[in-house]
Design a protein around this motif. Sequence first.
Motif, PDB file in Angstrom:
ATOM      1  N   THR A 200       0.827  -1.209   0.000  1.00 21.83           N
ATOM      2  CA  THR A 200       0.000   0.000   0.000  1.00 21.83           C
ATOM      3  C   THR A 200       0.859   1.257   0.000  1.00 21.83           C
ATOM      4  N   VAL A 201       1.882   1.299   0.836  1.00 23.48           N
ATOM      5  CA  VAL A 201       2.745   2.486   0.903  1.00 23.48           C
ATOM      6  C   VAL A 201       3.530   2.646  -0.393  1.00 23.48           C
ATOM      7  N   ARG A 202       4.000   1.555  -0.972  1.00 25.60           N
ATOM      8  CA  ARG A 202       4.686   1.649  -2.270  1.00 25.60           C
ATOM      9  C   ARG A 202       3.772   2.277  -3.310  1.00 25.60           C
ATOM     10  N   SER A 203       2.541   1.835  -3.346  1.00 28.45           N
ATOM     11  CA  SER A 203       1.577   2.390  -4.287  1.00 28.45           C
ATOM     12  C   SER A 203       1.340   3.874  -4.020  1.00 28.45           C
ATOM     13  N   LEU A 204       1.244   4.231  -2.764  1.00 31.01           N
ATOM     14  CA  LEU A 204       1.005   5.628  -2.396  1.00 31.01           C
ATOM     15  C   LEU A 204       2.156   6.536  -2.826  1.00 31.01           C
ATOM     16  N   VAL A 205       3.391   6.117  -2.580  1.00 29.21           N
ATOM     17  CA  VAL A 205       4.533   6.990  -2.903  1.00 29.21           C
ATOM     18  C   VAL A 205       4.786   7.082  -4.399  1.00 29.21           C
ATOM     19  N   GLU A 206       4.160   6.226  -5.194  1.00 30.14           N
ATOM     20  CA  GLU A 206       4.289   6.285  -6.648  1.00 30.14           C
ATOM     21  C   GLU A 206       3.252   7.190  -7.303  1.00 30.14           C
TER      22      GLU A 206
END
Length: 89
Positions: free
Chosen positions: A24-30
């Motif tokens: 989820t955080v990876r998706s958010l920072v992208e």
Amino acid sequence: MNDRPSNSSFIIATRNRSDELVVTVRSLVEQTVLPRELCIVDSSEETPARAEIEELCDKVGLPLDYHHPAPKGLTVQRNVGIDRVGGAI
């Protein structure tokens, strides 16, 4: 890359789902436009993904408030997150 954050705050209430939390955080920072801040309210006993999440946020300049240990209960955790952020939820 994001050049101007929005005025929104992103809150994640979680418990014992470290793999999903990292995804989820990876998706958010992208995202093209980042939120003003990210608040993770974690009631897990351990936080094996915390260092990786902190690194992901640091790389893009996303302020992170990782609240641990947090009380159990989704509604309680959401309210804790709401009290800790300053942007629009």
